[in-house]
Design a protein around this motif. Sequence first.
Motif, PDB file in Angstrom:
ATOM      1  N   ILE A 215       5.094  -3.991  -5.892  1.00 51.82           N
ATOM      2  CA  ILE A 215       3.987  -3.037  -5.927  1.00 51.82           C
ATOM      3  C   ILE A 215       3.908  -2.406  -7.306  1.00 51.82           C
ATOM      4  CG2 ILE A 215       3.102  -0.866  -4.979  1.00 51.82           C
ATOM      5  CD1 ILE A 215       4.569  -1.593  -2.362  1.00 51.82           C
TER       6      ILE A 215
ATOM      7  N   THR B  81       2.636   0.756  -8.949  1.00 54.51           N
ATOM      8  CA  THR B  81       2.183   2.111  -8.631  1.00 54.51           C
ATOM      9  C   THR B  81       1.630   2.821  -9.855  1.00 54.51           C
ATOM     10  OG1 THR B  81       4.425   2.944  -8.930  1.00 54.51           O
ATOM     11  CG2 THR B  81       3.760   2.396  -6.677  1.00 54.51           C
TER      12      THR B  81
ATOM     13  N   GLN C 277      -2.837 -11.112  -6.413  1.00 53.47           N
ATOM     14  CA  GLN C 277      -2.903  -9.727  -5.956  1.00 53.47           C
ATOM     15  C   GLN C 277      -3.405  -9.714  -4.520  1.00 53.47           C
ATOM     16  OE1 GLN C 277      -5.640  -7.118  -8.025  1.00 53.47           O
ATOM     17  NE2 GLN C 277      -4.586  -5.296  -7.292  1.00 53.47           N
TER      18      GLN C 277
ATOM     19  N   SER D 165      -9.147   1.282  -7.504  1.00 52.82           N
ATOM     20  CA  SER D 165      -7.793   1.320  -8.048  1.00 52.82           C
ATOM     21  C   SER D 165      -7.794   1.836  -9.472  1.00 52.82           C
ATOM     22  CB  SER D 165      -7.168  -0.067  -8.036  1.00 52.82           C
ATOM     23  OG  SER D 165      -7.028  -0.522  -6.726  1.00 52.82           O
TER      24      SER D 165
ATOM     25  N   GLY E 240      -1.476  -1.682  -6.919  1.00 51.14           N
ATOM     26  CA  GLY E 240      -1.629  -2.571  -5.786  1.00 51.14           C
ATOM     27  C   GLY E 240      -0.405  -3.437  -5.568  1.00 51.14           C
ATOM     28  N   THR E 241      -0.519  -4.360  -4.616  1.00 53.30           N
ATOM     29  CA  THR E 241       0.557  -5.275  -4.261  1.00 53.30           C
ATOM     30  C   THR E 241       0.281  -6.632  -4.897  1.00 53.30           C
ATOM     31  OG1 THR E 241       0.869  -4.118  -2.161  1.00 53.30           O
ATOM     32  CG2 THR E 241       1.802  -6.331  -2.327  1.00 53.30           C
TER      33      THR E 241
END
Length: 119
Positions: free
Chosen positions: A94, A96, A31, A2, A65-66
């Motif tokens: 999320i 981004t 997360q 990520s 991530g979420t």
Amino acid sequence: MSEVGKGTLTTHVLNTATGLPAAGLGVRLAQLQEPGLQWMELAHRHTDEDGRCQPLLAPGQAKAGTYKLHFETAEYWQGLGHTSFYPFVEVVFIITDPAQKLHVPLLISPYSYTTYRGS
């Protein structure tokens, strides 16, 4: 892997029944991890007298991530002598762009809540 940025994540909780900040409310940040789609807790804070807490993600910690914010609303309302229809509130979102500053406010009453992406 990520992408990591310099953004931060903050929140602010307001009690709309009184028009005052929600002090002492527990907030957890998690997360979503893959594989397996399990939540990993990253931070646990309590709101201060202004309904805010230290950043949940400090500069350099944000990754794409979420995520979810878990607000412990039942304990907060019980502390004020009220019952709550919602035992907790979870806001899933999320990230981004990890370089952005994110602010996720929550407005609560014993029988409703509202959230939005703040600035």
